[in-house]
Design an enzyme around this catalytic site. Sequence first.
Site, PDB file in Angstrom:
ATOM      1  CG  HIS A 284      -2.137   0.685   1.178  1.00  0.00           C
ATOM      2  ND1 HIS A 284      -2.099   2.028   1.156  1.00  0.00           N
ATOM      3  CD2 HIS A 284      -3.481   0.727   1.159  1.00  0.00           C
ATOM      4  CE1 HIS A 284      -3.276   2.790   1.113  1.00  0.00           C
ATOM      5  NE2 HIS A 284      -3.990   1.652   1.088  1.00  0.00           N
TER       6      HIS A 284
ATOM      7  CD  GLU B 166      -3.247   1.422  -2.466  1.00  0.00           C
ATOM      8  OE1 GLU B 166      -4.010   0.465  -2.476  1.00  0.00           O
ATOM      9  OE2 GLU B 166      -3.450   2.445  -2.287  1.00  0.00           O
TER      10      GLU B 166
HETATM   11  O1  TA6 Z   1      -6.088   1.261  -1.129  1.00  0.00           O
HETATM   12  C1  TA6 Z   1      -7.222   2.228  -1.162  1.00  0.00           C
HETATM   13  C2  TA6 Z   1      -7.902   1.895   0.299  1.00  0.00           C
HETATM   14  O2  TA6 Z   1      -8.642   0.366  -0.073  1.00  0.00           O
HETATM   15  C3  TA6 Z   1      -9.155   3.055   0.219  1.00  0.00           C
HETATM   16  O3  TA6 Z   1     -10.617   2.534   0.028  1.00  0.00           O
HETATM   17  C4  TA6 Z   1      -9.009   3.443   1.625  1.00  0.00           C
HETATM   18  O4  TA6 Z   1      -9.687   2.645   2.541  1.00  0.00           O
HETATM   19  C5  TA6 Z   1      -7.455   3.151   1.917  1.00  0.00           C
HETATM   20  O5  TA6 Z   1      -7.398   1.994   1.324  1.00  0.00           O
HETATM   21  C6  TA6 Z   1      -6.865   3.184   3.434  1.00  0.00           C
HETATM   22  O6  TA6 Z   1      -7.425   2.268   4.192  1.00  0.00           O
HETATM   23  P1  TA6 Z   1      -7.028   2.520   5.699  1.00  0.00           P
HETATM   24  O7  TA6 Z   1      -7.674   1.051   6.367  1.00  0.00           O
HETATM   25  O8  TA6 Z   1      -5.469   2.379   5.705  1.00  0.00           O
HETATM   26  O9  TA6 Z   1      -7.561   3.740   6.185  1.00  0.00           O
END
Ligand code: TA6
Length: 290
Positions: free
Chosen positions: A160, A264
């Site tokens: 991520h 990501e």
């Molecule tokens: O990767 C994008 C995502 O899935 C978004 O939908 C948002 O939820 C982000 O991840 C961050 O998630 P988190 O659980 O770290 O707040």
Amino acid sequence: GSIQVSDDSQFVTLSLASGASAKVLLYGATVVSWKIQDRELLWLSSASALDGSKAVRGGIPLVFPVFGPPPAGTAVEKLAQHGFARTSKWNLLGRAEDEEGSVRVEFGLSSDSLDEETKAKWPYAFGLIYSVTLRENTLETKILVQNPGSEAFDFNVLFHTYLRIPDVSTIGVQGLNSLTYRDKTLGGSEHQESSEVIKITSQTDRVYKSAPDAITVSESDKPLYTVTKTGLNDVVLWNPYSDGVEKIGDWEPKEGYKNMVCVEAGSVASWQTLEPEATWEGGVVHKAHL
Ligand code: TA6
């Protein structure tokens, strides 16, 4: 190159004589910094917890064994969003310097080292070996998933990565044209990408399926980063933008959405199934064109 463990043994710092460095928090095995000549290349919220109290807001959180909200009726349904890898204490397995002057550190997490509460929620035998390799202008992250048990399990995995950029209004993302993507800002509906260069002008949250291996983030039409995946199928593009950051408590400064884009790489659009005794590997090379 050198590898140092902090006095409180919470951080591992990798550095090269060339002026590259990376810092990894053992909690979540989260890369929290990647620098070249003192220029920070990852975005990290100034309000991010770094004490193991919750997932790091920024850097490169690891997503395993589920991406996003765990689907009801699946083996992962009791887990938190994005799974437990980013909120677990990883072990420092080893360190190595290879001939071309790169430094690599390996971290481990397994069903044996997972806390009991989490193990009860996802009771599979598993092993993860995560390696972070620093070279002059690249940061490589790779994960090996092992199934030492007698039961197959399904998983998602994703890096991520919060890339730091000068200004979201001057960047473009290339390499995703004509792909099918799910738009999470539109209830997950499917769309087809039609832009050769994607601009980010509002909240963006898309899961591109079967993406090509190399994605480029350009800044004012010059390549700034290349994200090259191996063994991974999909790419997620995320920027919460001015409206989204209001709902993220540990996002500071709120204006910081202008200085980041999440590119990501992962296998998240479908479940990967790991049979007993099998292993699976996927990784990403993040390259900075400074
Ligand atoms: O990767 C994008 C995502 O899935 C978004 O939908 C948002 O939820 C982000 O991840 C961050 O998630 P988190 O659980 O770290 O707040």
